[in-house]
Design a protein around this motif. Structure first.
Motif, mmCIF file in Angstrom:
data_model
loop_
_atom_site.group_PDB
_atom_site.id
_atom_site.type_symbol
_atom_site.label_atom_id
_atom_site.label_comp_id
_atom_site.label_asym_id
_atom_site.label_seq_id
_atom_site.Cartn_x
_atom_site.Cartn_y
_atom_site.Cartn_z
ATOM 1 N N LEU A 298 27.737 34.248 -5.756
ATOM 2 C CA LEU A 298 26.440 33.816 -5.235
ATOM 3 C C LEU A 298 25.922 34.829 -4.228
ATOM 4 O O LEU A 298 26.664 35.317 -3.367
ATOM 5 N N PHE A 299 24.619 35.127 -4.340
ATOM 6 C CA PHE A 299 23.966 36.026 -3.402
ATOM 7 C C PHE A 299 22.655 35.398 -2.948
ATOM 8 O O PHE A 299 21.988 34.695 -3.709
ATOM 9 N N SER A 300 22.298 35.678 -1.698
ATOM 10 C CA SER A 300 21.053 35.136 -1.145
ATOM 11 C C SER A 300 20.314 36.238 -0.419
ATOM 12 O O SER A 300 20.917 37.022 0.331
ATOM 13 N N HIS A 301 19.013 36.323 -0.653
ATOM 14 C CA HIS A 301 18.195 37.336 0.020
ATOM 15 C C HIS A 301 16.839 36.727 0.366
ATOM 16 O O HIS A 301 16.122 36.235 -0.509
ATOM 17 N N ILE A 302 16.514 36.739 1.649
ATOM 18 C CA ILE A 302 15.210 36.274 2.116
ATOM 19 C C ILE A 302 14.527 37.441 2.811
ATOM 20 O O ILE A 302 15.077 38.022 3.751
ATOM 21 N N ALA A 303 13.367 37.821 2.317
ATOM 22 C CA ALA A 303 12.659 38.993 2.828
ATOM 23 C C ALA A 303 12.379 38.836 4.322
ATOM 24 O O ALA A 303 12.147 37.722 4.813
ATOM 25 N N PRO A 304 12.380 39.961 5.051
ATOM 26 C CA PRO A 304 12.165 39.885 6.510
ATOM 27 C C PRO A 304 10.823 39.281 6.901
ATOM 28 O O PRO A 304 10.711 38.688 7.974
ATOM 29 N N ASP A 305 9.792 39.439 6.051
ATOM 30 C CA ASP A 305 8.474 38.927 6.435
ATOM 31 C C ASP A 305 8.295 37.444 6.134
ATOM 32 O O ASP A 305 7.237 36.877 6.412
ATOM 33 N N VAL A 306 9.314 36.806 5.558
ATOM 34 C CA VAL A 306 9.224 35.361 5.330
ATOM 35 C C VAL A 306 9.377 34.653 6.665
ATOM 36 O O VAL A 306 10.371 34.873 7.374
ATOM 37 N N PRO A 307 8.424 33.813 7.057
ATOM 38 C CA PRO A 307 8.537 33.150 8.357
ATOM 39 C C PRO A 307 9.741 32.218 8.404
ATOM 40 O O PRO A 307 10.083 31.569 7.426
ATOM 41 N N GLN A 308 10.389 32.172 9.559
ATOM 42 C CA GLN A 308 11.564 31.303 9.709
ATOM 43 C C GLN A 308 11.160 29.844 9.768
ATOM 44 O O GLN A 308 11.771 28.989 9.126
ATOM 45 N N ALA A 309 10.153 29.550 10.574
ATOM 46 C CA ALA A 309 9.691 28.168 10.720
ATOM 47 C C ALA A 309 8.409 27.994 9.920
ATOM 48 O O ALA A 309 7.431 28.711 10.131
ATOM 49 N N VAL A 310 8.410 27.061 8.981
ATOM 50 C CA VAL A 310 7.233 26.793 8.164
ATOM 51 C C VAL A 310 6.946 25.299 8.206
ATOM 52 O O VAL A 310 7.796 24.484 8.593
ATOM 53 N N CYS A 311 5.744 24.954 7.805
ATOM 54 C CA CYS A 311 5.337 23.555 7.750
ATOM 55 C C CYS A 311 5.154 23.175 6.277
ATOM 56 O O CYS A 311 4.363 23.796 5.566
ATOM 57 N N GLY A 335 29.845 36.467 -13.707
ATOM 58 C CA GLY A 335 28.565 37.072 -13.369
ATOM 59 C C GLY A 335 28.105 36.678 -11.979
ATOM 60 O O GLY A 335 28.901 36.327 -11.104
ATOM 61 N N ARG A 336 26.794 36.705 -11.770
ATOM 62 C CA ARG A 336 26.254 36.456 -10.449
ATOM 63 C C ARG A 336 25.010 35.590 -10.538
ATOM 64 O O ARG A 336 24.326 35.562 -11.564
ATOM 65 N N VAL A 337 24.738 34.909 -9.456
ATOM 66 C CA VAL A 337 23.516 34.126 -9.291
ATOM 67 C C VAL A 337 22.907 34.547 -7.962
ATOM 68 O O VAL A 337 23.604 34.559 -6.942
ATOM 69 N N GLU A 338 21.650 34.896 -7.980
ATOM 70 C CA GLU A 338 20.993 35.363 -6.760
ATOM 71 C C GLU A 338 19.722 34.560 -6.521
ATOM 72 O O GLU A 338 18.919 34.344 -7.424
ATOM 73 N N VAL A 339 19.547 34.113 -5.280
ATOM 74 C CA VAL A 339 18.333 33.415 -4.880
ATOM 75 C C VAL A 339 17.616 34.282 -3.853
ATOM 76 O O VAL A 339 18.234 34.791 -2.918
ATOM 77 N N SER A 340 16.322 34.474 -4.052
ATOM 78 C CA SER A 340 15.520 35.323 -3.181
ATOM 79 C C SER A 340 14.224 34.612 -2.836
ATOM 80 O O SER A 340 13.711 33.806 -3.621
ATOM 81 N N VAL A 341 13.695 34.917 -1.662
ATOM 82 C CA VAL A 341 12.417 34.362 -1.221
ATOM 83 C C VAL A 341 11.558 35.499 -0.703
ATOM 84 O O VAL A 341 12.025 36.320 0.092
ATOM 85 N N TYR A 342 10.289 35.561 -1.171
ATOM 86 C CA TYR A 342 9.350 36.600 -0.767
ATOM 87 C C TYR A 342 8.016 35.962 -0.393
ATOM 88 O O TYR A 342 7.704 34.839 -0.791
ATOM 89 N N VAL A 343 7.223 36.726 0.350
ATOM 90 C CA VAL A 343 5.831 36.352 0.619
ATOM 91 C C VAL A 343 4.951 37.135 -0.352
ATOM 92 O O VAL A 343 5.017 38.363 -0.397
ATOM 93 N N VAL A 344 4.139 36.437 -1.133
ATOM 94 C CA VAL A 344 3.266 37.120 -2.099
ATOM 95 C C VAL A 344 1.812 37.142 -1.645
ATOM 96 O O VAL A 344 1.054 38.024 -2.038
ATOM 97 N N GLU A 345 1.404 36.158 -0.828
ATOM 98 C CA GLU A 345 0.024 36.120 -0.331
ATOM 99 C C GLU A 345 0.018 35.527 1.062
ATOM 100 O O GLU A 345 0.816 34.640 1.376
#
Length: 951
Positions: A298-311, A335-345
Motif C-alpha cells: 500500500l502506498f499513499s500520496h497527498i499533494a502538498p497543495d491539498v489543504p489539510q483542513a477542508v469543509c 503488486g501494489r495499491v496506491e491512493v493519491s489526492v490532488y487539487v485540479v481546480e
C-alpha cells in the motif's frame, strides 16, 4: 369513425359557410363587369350559401349537409360560368370545377365526392340540351361534354382513392391513439403502484434497519465486552470471528440503506471541518491487514497543495475512499495499491479535489467497465462468485460523488490493473487548532446519563463506559431521564452529557432533548448525543431546531463514541490502553510490561524465520514476519507505531537489511523504534555497517534464547497496543527421545535443542527440511561461480551458515563462513577448495537428515488412536491459520495428524507437511480442501488411510 375525422369535418363545414357567403360579392362583381343583372347574381349566391348555412345550422356535418355542400360548391361555379358567357375566360372558368371538386375531399366522404361529380355532369348536360346558348351556342357537342366528363371522372377516381387512404390512416391513428391512452392509463396506475411500493419499501427498510440494528448492537456490543474479559486464544479467536461477521453484516446493511436513500434522493451531506489527510490515512489503515495477507503493498500520496483542513462530509468521503481501496486490494494478488489526492481546480475557498486509487490487479474489459456502476452487479458473474460482494459499493460511490458535484471514472484493461479517478468539491477550512485537545482524565470526570428503553443497549453502554473508568447513570425512558436530571440538579451535580436513544415509546429522544434544553434547570444544559438504529440522516433532519451535539448509529462503535465525546468537549484523545494480563510462567520470557507487544521480524530464510517466530512467541511477543527488506519497510510505513521493535536480517533479496534500516530511519529516527540486527554476520566490520545504517544493537546467529530475551528486555519500547496472552506451554510436546534418536551425527543435538527452546518436534522438522533443501548447496555454489555471480554464491553460503549454526552443524557452519569470507574478500581462486571441504562436511549431515526423514514410526513412537472429534477441530483450526498465513499452522497440522492416527513418518512425509514447511499456504489450503472433500464421504479421522493417500 375516429374523433379526429369528426373534428376535421366540423372545421371544414364551418370553413364552407364562410367560403360560400364570400362567393355572393364575387358573383355580384362578375355580373357588374359583364353587364348582367346584379340582383339575379346576388339572389343566386344567397340561395346557394343560405341553403348550406341553414342545413349546417340544423344538422352540422351530417351526410345531408355534406351532399348539399357538394351541390352548392358546383352551383357557385355554374353561376360564374353562366355570368361569364361570351367572355374569353369563360372556358378557363371550367378549371374552377376541378378546384371545387378537389375541395370536397376535406369531408373525407366518398359519397360527397360522387355527388359533386354527378352535379358537374348534370350541369354540363343541362347546358348542352336545355340552355346551349349559355356556354356552347355554336360549338357545343355531346362528344365535348363526354370529354369533360372523362376528365371529371378521372379526377373523381383519384380523389376517391386518396379519400380512402386518408380515412384508413385516420382510423389507424385513432386505434393507435386509443391504445396509447389505454397504455398511459395503465402506466399511470403502475406509477401509482410503484410510488406506493416505494413508500412501503422505505417504511420496510426503516423498520428492518431498526429491527436488525438492535440485535446487531447487542451482538457487537457484547462481543466488545467479552473481549475485555480474560479469554484464551481459542475463545478470543471465536469472538473476533463473531465481531468480524457482525461488522460485515452491518456494512452490508449500511450499503443497502445508503443505496435506498440515494435512489430516493434523501441522502443528506454534512458540512463540517475535518482533516482530509487523517481521513484518508484512516481508510488506508483499515485495509492494511487484508493487503498484507494478499501480499499487496500500500502506498499513499497527498499533494502538498491539498489543504489539510477542508469543509465537507468526512463520512461520505471516507466511504468512497474505503470502498475503492477495499476493491483494489480485493482484486489484487501481490503488486501494489496506491491512493493519491490532488487539487485540479481552485476558485476562492472552493477546491475540486481528485482522488485516484490505482492497483496492479486483475483489471477489467470494456464490457465489464460498462456495467461497473450498475446496482447489485459486479464485473461479471464469475467475479462475483470468486470475490463476493453486493455490487452496491461503486453505485453508491457514484451517487455520493455526483451529489458532491463530482464524478467517477475508471481506466482499466484485463491483467493490467485498474485506476479509479474521483472528483469532488470541498471548501477550504481554517487550520484545526491543537488547543482543542484535552486530557483523557478530563473526560473521565464527566457526569453521563444514558437513556434507552432497550435493556441490552443500556448494559452495553454501561460496560463501555465502565471499561473507560467513567461513571454513568442509566434511564429506561424519557420520563425517568427527566426525573434523574431534576434530581441531579437539585443535588448541585448536573449531568454534562446525555446519551439518548431516538425511537423510544412514550417520549422519544428528540422530545427529551428539546425539554432538557428549554426547561432551564441546568446552566448550561447538558450536551446531547443521539443514538439510533434508524437512519442518521433522518434523525438529523427531524432534529432541526434542536441543539443536538451529535448523532451516532447503532451498533455503537466504542472507538467512534470515545472520539465523538472528546470532540464534543473540545479535543481528541486515543482510546485507553488496557492493562496487560499476567502471562503464564514460561521459560525465557520478556519482562511482564513487554509481554503482548508486537515485533517485526525481517528474515528471508524460512527455517530461521520459524525459529525466530517460535522463540519470540514463547517469549510473550506477537510476531509479524517480513521476507525481505522492502516488505519490512512497507509494514513500518503502514503501521510502524504498533511495533515495539524490529529484528532485521542483513542479507535478504530485493532489499537488504541495511538499506531497509536506512529507509525506516528517515521517518523513525533512533530512539523512537529499536532496530536490532539478527544475522549470521558476526564480524566487527559487519557490526559497524549495521550501526552506521541506523541499527541499535546486534545479535549473531545462531541465536541464544537467553541472549535474545536479554536484548529484547533492554531495547524494546512498549507501545499502546492490546497485549496478547503469552503462549502456554506446548502440551503436545513429545519427549526428546521419542522424536529424535539419541545420536544424530554430525548434528549437535543438545546445542540445536537449546537454539529452538527445547522443542524436539520443531528441531526434527527443521532437520528433515535441511536434508531436503540443502543437499545441493555445493553444486549451486559451483554453478554460481561458473556464471560469474559471486554475490549469488555469497548469498547461498550465508544462508547455509546461519542454518547450520542453528542446527549444531559446527563443521558445516565453519566451512560456509570461510567461503563467505573469501567471497567478501574477492579471493575467488581459493573458494573451490573450500567448496570441496564443505561438500565433504555437508553430505553426512544431509544423509543423516534424509535417513531421519525416512525412518519408520515403529523406530520412535506408535500411532495414537484416531479421535474424529478432535481431528475435526484441529482441521478447522488449521484452515483458519492457513487463511491468516500464520506460522502456527504447522502446530495445527501436527495436532490434526496425531488426532487422525498417522504414524510419525507418515506425518513428516505427507504433502501437506511439505507444503507447510515451504510456507506454501495456497497449496496447503488446497490439500486441506481435498481432505475435507473425502471427509464428506468417509470421516478421515476414523480411517487414517483417507489422508495418507492424499496426492
Amino acid at each position: 369513425m375516429t374523433d379526429e375525422i369528426a373534428a376535421l369535418r366540423t372545421k371544414f363545414g364551418r370553413f364552407l359557410v364562410v367560403l360560400l357567403w364570400l362567393h355572393v360579392p364575387l358573383l355580384v362583381t362578375v355580373a357588374l363587369i359583364q353587364g348582367e343583372s346584379l340582383l339575379n347574381a346576388a339572389l343566386a349566391g344567397v340561395l346557394l350559401a343560405g341553403s348550406y348555412h341553414l342545413m349546417w345550422a340544423l344538422n352540422g356535418p351530417a351526410p345531408a349537409t355534406r351532399y348539399l355542400s357538394a351541390v352548392a360548391l358546383m352551383g357557385e361555379v355554374a353561376v360564374l360560368l353562366f355570368l361569364m358567357r361570351g367572355h374569353p375566360w369563360q372556358m378557363d372558368m371550367h378549371m374552377y370545377f376541378f378546384a371545387m371538386l378537389a375541395l370536397t375531399i376535406a369531408w373525407l366522404d366518398r359519397e360527397t365526392i360522387l355527388v359533386a361529380a354527378f352535379a358537374i355532369a348534370l350541369h354540363h348536360l343541362l347546358l348542352l340540351f336545355l340552355l346551349p346558348y349559355a356556354v356552347f351556342p355554336q360549338e357545343g357537342t355531346l362528344e365535348r361534354v363526354l370529354f369533360h366528363a372523362g376528365i371529371v371522372a378521372f379526377q373523381t377516381a383519384v380523389l376517391i382513392w386518396l379519400n380512402g387512404m386518408l380515412v384508413a390512416s385516420f382510423e389507424r391513428i385513432g386505434r393507435m391513439s386509443s391504445e396509447i391512452l389505454q397504455k398511459n392509463a395503465a402506466l399511470e396506475a403502475r406509477t401509482r403502484e410503484a410510488e406506493e411500493a416505494t413508500r412501503v419499501k422505505s417504511m420496510f427498510l426503516a423498520n428492518m434497519s431498526h429491527e436488525i440494528r438492535t440485535p446487531m448492537n447487542a451482538i457487537l456490543g457484547y462481543g466488545h465486552l467479552i473481549g475485555l474479559t480474560g479469554l484464551d486464544d481459542r475463545q478470543r479467536d471465536f469472538v473476533d470471528k463473531i465481531k468480524g461477521a457482525g461488522s460485515s453484516l452491518l456494512r452490508l446493511i449500511n450499503d443497502i440503506l445508503d443505496f435506498s436513500k440515494n435512489e430516493a434522493g434523501k441522502l443528506v451531506l454534512e458540512m463540517q471541518d475535518f482533516d482530509l489527510r487523517a481521513t484518508i490515512a484512516e481508510q488506508v489503515q483499515l485495509v492494511v491487514f487484508e493487503a498484507q495477507a494478499k501480499g499487496v503493498r500500500l502506498f499513499s500520496h497527498i499533494a502538498p497543495d491539498v489543504p489539510q483542513a477542508v469543509c465537507g462530509d468526512p463520512l461520505r468521503i471516507a466511504q468512497v475512499a474505503l470502498n475503492l481501496l477495499s476493491n483494489a486490494v480485493k482484486f489484487s494478488v501481490g503488486g501494489r495499491v496506491e491512493v493519491s489526492v490532488y487539487v485540479v481546480e481552485r476558485e476562492g475557498k472552493r477546491a475540486m479535489l481528485e482522488l485516484v486509487v490505482a492497483d496492479d490487479g486483475i483489471g477489467m474489459s470494456a464490457e465489464q467497465q460498462a456495467a461497473l456502476y450498475r446496482p447489485f452487479s459486479q464485473a461479471d458473474n464469475s467475479t462475483t462468485r470468486r470475490f463476493g460482494g453486493t455490487g452496491l459499493g461503486l453505485a453508491i460511490c457514484k451517487q455520493i460523488l455526483e451529489q458532491m458535484g463530482g464524478s467517477i471514472a475508471v481506466a482499466s484493461a484485463p491483467g493490467k490493473g485498474s485506476t479509479f479517478t474521483c472528483r469532488f468539491e470541498v471548501a477550504e477550512a481554517g487550520a484545526i487548532p491543537a488547543s482543542r485537545v484535552v486530557s483523557f482524565e478530563q473526560i473521565r470526570d464527566l457526569r453521563v446519563l444514558a437513556v434507552d428503553d432497550n435493556s441490552a443497549s443500556r448494559e452495553i453502554v454501561e460496560g463501555i463506559f465502565g471499561h473507560w473508568g467513567m461513571n454513568i447513570d442509566l434511564a429506561a425512558s424519557g420520563e425517568e431521564a427527566l426525573a434523574a436530571c431534576t434530581a441531579a440538579c437539585g443535588r448541585g451535580d448536573p449531568f454534562d452529557l446525555v446519551l439518548i436513544d431516538w425511537k423510544m415509546p412514550g417520549m422519544d429522544g428528540l422530545t427529551l432533548a428539546r425539554i432538557l434544553q428549554e426547561r432551564g434547570l441546568e446552566a448550561p444544559p447538558p450536551l446531547t448525543l443521539i443514538l439510533t438504529a434508524y437512519s442518521v440522516d433522518e434523525a438529523l433532519a427531524e432534529a432541526q431546531g434542536i441543539a443536538i451535539s451529535a448523532v451516532l448509529a447503532k451498533p455503537i462503535d466504542p472507538q467512534a463514541l470515545l472520539e465523538t465525546i472528546t470532540l464534543l468537549f473540545a479535543g481528541e484523545e486515543p482510546a485507553p490502553v488496557k492493562p496487560a494480563p499476567p502471562a503464564a510462567p514460561v521459560q525465557t520470557q520478556v519482562q511482564p510490561h513487554l509481554r503482548g507487544q508486537r515485533v517485526l521480524v525481517a528474515e528471508d530464510n524460512e527455517i530461521n524465520l520459524e525459529i525466530a517466530t517460535e522463540l519470540l512467541t514463547q517469549a510473550g511477543l506477537i510476531v509479524d514476519p517480513a521476507i525481505n527488506g522492502q516488505m519490512a519497510c512497507d509494514l513500518i510505513s503502514a503501521r510502524g507505531d504498533s511495533y515495539a521493535g524490529i529484528l532485521m536480517d542483513v542479507q535478504m533479496p530485493e532489499m537488504d537489511g541495511l538499506e531497509a534500516t536506512r529507509r525506516i530511519r528517515e521517518t523513525w529516527p533512533r530512539g523512537t523504534l529499536p532496530i536490532l540486527a539478527m544475522t549470521a554476520h558476526a564480524f566487527d566490520e559487519e557490526k559497524r555497517k549495521c550501526f552506521e545504517a541506523g541499527m541499535d544493537d546486534h545479535i549473531a546467529k545462531p541465536v541464544s534464547p537467553a541472549a535474545l530475551v536479554a536484548l529484547l528486555d533492554r531495547w524494546l519500547k512498549p507501545v499502546a497496543a492490546a497485549p496478547a496472552k503469552a503462549p502456554e506451554a506446548d502440551t503436545r510436546q513429545t519427549e526428546v527421545e521419542a522424536v529424535l534418536p539419541a545420536q544424530l551425527a554430525p548434528f549437535d543435538l543438545p546445542v540445536a535443542l537449546e537454539r529452538v527452546g527445547g522443542k524436539a518436534a520443531l528441531l526434527r522438522r527443521l532437520i528433515v527440511s535441511f536434508g531436503r533443501d540443502y543437499g545441493a548447496v555445493p553444486t549451486n555454489l559451483r554453478s554460481a561461480l561458473s556464471r560469474d555471480e559471486p554475490w549469488e554464491a555469497r548469498r547461498i553460503a550465508h544462508g547455509l551458515r546461519s542454518v547450520a549454526g542453528a542446527l549444531g552443524l559446527h563443521t558445516v557452519q565453519s566451512c560456509a563462513s570461510e567461503i563467505e569470507r573469501l567471497l567478501e574478500a574477492e579471493d575467488i581462486a581459493s573458494v573451490p577448495a573450500e567448496i570441496d571441504a564443505l561438500d565433504a562436511a555437508l553430505q553426512p549431515a544431509v544423509a543423516a537428515a534424509r535417513g531421519l526423514d525416512g525412518q519408520s514410526s515403529e523406530d520412535r513412537t506408535e500411532a495414537s488412536a484416531a479421535d474424529p472429534e478432535r481431528a475435526a477441530r484441529a482441521l478447522a483450526d488449521l484452515r483458519g491459520l492457513l487463511l491468516r498465513r500464520s506460522l502456527r499452522a504447522r502446530d495445527a497440522y501436527e495436532e490434526f495428524a496425531r488426532a487422525s492416527g498417522l504414524l510419525e513418518a507418515e506425518r513428516q512425509n505427507h504433502p501437506l507437511c511439505h507444503a507447510l514447511q515451504r510456507l506454501d499456504y495456497v497449496a496447503a489450503l488446497e490439500l486441506v480442501d481435498r481432505i475435507d472433500d473425502r471427509a464428506d464421504i468417509q470421516p478421515v479421522t476414523s480411517d487414517p488411510v483417507a489422508i495418507r493417500n492424499i496426492p
